[in-house]
Scaffold this motif. Structure first.
Motif, PDB file in Angstrom:
ATOM      1  N   GLU A 278       0.835  -1.209   0.000  1.00 43.01           N
ATOM      2  CA  GLU A 278       0.000   0.000   0.000  1.00 43.01           C
ATOM      3  C   GLU A 278       0.868   1.257   0.000  1.00 43.01           C
ATOM      4  O   GLU A 278       1.796   1.391   0.811  1.00 43.01           O
ATOM      5  N   LYS A 279       0.619   2.151  -0.953  1.00 45.55           N
ATOM      6  CA  LYS A 279       1.314   3.432  -1.117  1.00 45.55           C
ATOM      7  C   LYS A 279       2.784   3.263  -1.508  1.00 45.55           C
ATOM      8  O   LYS A 279       3.532   4.237  -1.507  1.00 45.55           O
TER       9      LYS A 279
ATOM     10  N   LYS B 114      -2.449   3.026  -5.160  1.00 41.50           N
ATOM     11  CA  LYS B 114      -3.380   4.039  -4.646  1.00 41.50           C
ATOM     12  C   LYS B 114      -4.742   3.393  -4.432  1.00 41.50           C
ATOM     13  O   LYS B 114      -5.705   3.660  -5.157  1.00 41.50           O
TER      14      LYS B 114
ATOM     15  N   ASN C 233      -6.813   3.835  -2.107  1.00 48.35           N
ATOM     16  CA  ASN C 233      -7.791   4.692  -1.445  1.00 48.35           C
ATOM     17  C   ASN C 233      -8.908   5.028  -2.417  1.00 48.35           C
ATOM     18  O   ASN C 233      -8.692   5.624  -3.467  1.00 48.35           O
TER      19      ASN C 233
ATOM     20  N   LYS D  85      -9.505   8.374  -4.227  1.00 50.77           N
ATOM     21  CA  LYS D  85      -8.729   8.755  -5.402  1.00 50.77           C
ATOM     22  C   LYS D  85      -9.603   8.607  -6.639  1.00 50.77           C
ATOM     23  O   LYS D  85     -10.262   7.606  -6.833  1.00 50.77           O
TER      24      LYS D  85
ATOM     25  N   CYS E 156     -10.272   5.223  -8.608  1.00 53.21           N
ATOM     26  CA  CYS E 156     -10.042   4.029  -7.792  1.00 53.21           C
ATOM     27  C   CYS E 156     -11.301   3.560  -7.068  1.00 53.21           C
ATOM     28  O   CYS E 156     -11.277   2.518  -6.416  1.00 53.21           O
TER      29      CYS E 156
ATOM     30  N   THR F  90      -3.598   1.600  -9.313  1.00 54.12           N
ATOM     31  CA  THR F  90      -2.321   2.314  -9.355  1.00 54.12           C
ATOM     32  C   THR F  90      -2.433   3.581 -10.193  1.00 54.12           C
ATOM     33  O   THR F  90      -3.302   3.700 -11.052  1.00 54.12           O
ATOM     34  N   GLU F  91      -1.535   4.498  -9.932  1.00 56.79           N
ATOM     35  CA  GLU F  91      -1.374   5.661 -10.804  1.00 56.79           C
ATOM     36  C   GLU F  91       0.113   5.838 -11.084  1.00 56.79           C
ATOM     37  O   GLU F  91       0.969   5.361 -10.327  1.00 56.79           O
TER      38      GLU F  91
ATOM     39  N   ASP G  85       2.200  10.772 -12.654  1.00 58.72           N
ATOM     40  CA  ASP G  85       0.824  11.085 -13.056  1.00 58.72           C
ATOM     41  C   ASP G  85       0.584  11.075 -14.560  1.00 58.72           C
ATOM     42  O   ASP G  85      -0.437  11.559 -15.024  1.00 58.72           O
TER      43      ASP G  85
END
Length: 332
Positions: free
Chosen positions: A160-161, A192, A194, A197, A200, A210-211, A215
């Motif tokens: 995560e993250k 990502k 969350n 977002k 997501c 994911t991103e 970006d």
């Protein structure tokens, strides 16, 4: 009492051999390429030769369709949607040992002896999008061909993250008539999950969202089945593989939007059961159709949870969640 102890002893011995069989199936060095990947990865960067020696290019009747990963001498893992449309195992070719998806003098190839699609895979909603391919001949590992490690546990939040790396030969322009990249590409992504977002919120518990680390990168057509890799304790581990992403009306990839990956930790038990020669059955018909209602009077309001398989389908447009129609649960 002696009989019970004897039975328990035999169960214990049987369990020991099953565990050892699973361990032996994956008892080899993994996740360490002879060529170190770039420490800093720029989006869409061409990978160094042999930096990802577990990468596999999958062809169906000589057309490149997807990526995959070597996880054992005779096993490749990929997305189920890559192989479900062609049940003929003789139509597949698997190329590895090269960064060029086209067959060249450096590459090696193999064929399939059996394809295992997850028994609860549903193509309409891209659910349980995972497949294993048993190869006709066992791979001889070398400097340019090696397996990637599987995670040790089924914990989904371990990355995560965290920053991860996706690799593949997918399209670079994203257009309908675009071609795969001849060279293997790599990109850095951030997990990502969350749901706040943008994009997501459509993630399921067995997907990673994911991103791009900057970006402006993501996966595209042709990247499906390719690995999502995380570097830990000096080794690369396979935590996912490309499943789906966003597209626009022109069927072009939207690389500024999140990409979604099937989560390998979630399927560890299934992977290991297939590796040891078992064929798990679908759970669709398990504990189904049981209700407390016995007599029905026309038009009566049902009690709460009387029909536990009924589903409301609502539209999330403008976040109003308006009711549209109904559905029925047939699996988890």
């Amino acid at each position: 009492m002696k009989f019970f102890n004897l039975a328990f002893f035999f169960i214990l011995i049987q369990t020991f051999f099953i565990v050892n069989k699973i361990t032996a199936q994956f008892n080899f060095d993994c996740g360490v390429p002879d060529v170190k990947s770039q420490t800093k990865i720029v989006n869409g960067q061409v990978a160094l030769d042999n930096a990802w020696p577990w990468m596999v290019a999958i062809f169906s009747f000589y057309y490149f369709i997807c990526g995959g990963s070597i996880i054992a001498p005779d096993l490749i893992i990929t997305a189920a949607h890559c192989v479900r449309d062609n049940p003929d195992i003789y139509g597949y070719t698997f190329i590895y040992g090269t960064n060029n998806y086209l067959f060249d003098y450096q590459s090696e190839f193999n064929t399939a002896s059996k394809i295992y699609i997850h028994p609860d895979y549903f193509s309409t909603v891209i659910y349980n999008d995972v497949a294993l391919i048993r190869l006709t001949e066992k791979i001889k590992f070398s400097k340019k061909v090696k397996p990637i490690c599987l995670p040790k546990t089924g914990k989904l939040d371990e990355i995560e993250k965290k920053e991860v790396v996706a690799t593949g030969w997918g399209k670079t322009d994203g257009g309908l008539f675009g071609f795969p990249s001849e060279a293997l590409l790599q990109t850095s992504l951030i997990i990502k999950n969350n749901k706040s977002k943008e994009g997501c919120e459509y993630r399921r518990y067995n997907n990673y969202c994911t991103e791009g680390a900057s970006d402006d990168s993501g996966t595209c057509q042709g990247d499906s089945g390719g690995p999502l890799q995380y570097f830990k304790n000096g080794k690369w581990y396979l935590y996912g593989f490309t499943s789906f992403g966003y597209g626009n009306e022109e069927n072009s990839c939207m690389t500024t939007m999140p990409s979604f990956f099937s989560t390998v930790p979630f399927y560890l038990n299934w992977i290991k059961s297939v590796a040891t020669g078992k064929s798990p059955q679908s759970s669709v018909k398990k504990n189904c159709g049981i209700t407390t209602q016995k007599k029905i009077v026309a038009g009566t309001v049902s009690k709460n949870n009387t029909w536990p398989w009924i589903v409301q389908i609502r539209s999330s447009k403008n976040y109003n969640f308006n009711f549209l129609l109904s559905g029925t649960l047939i699996s988890n």
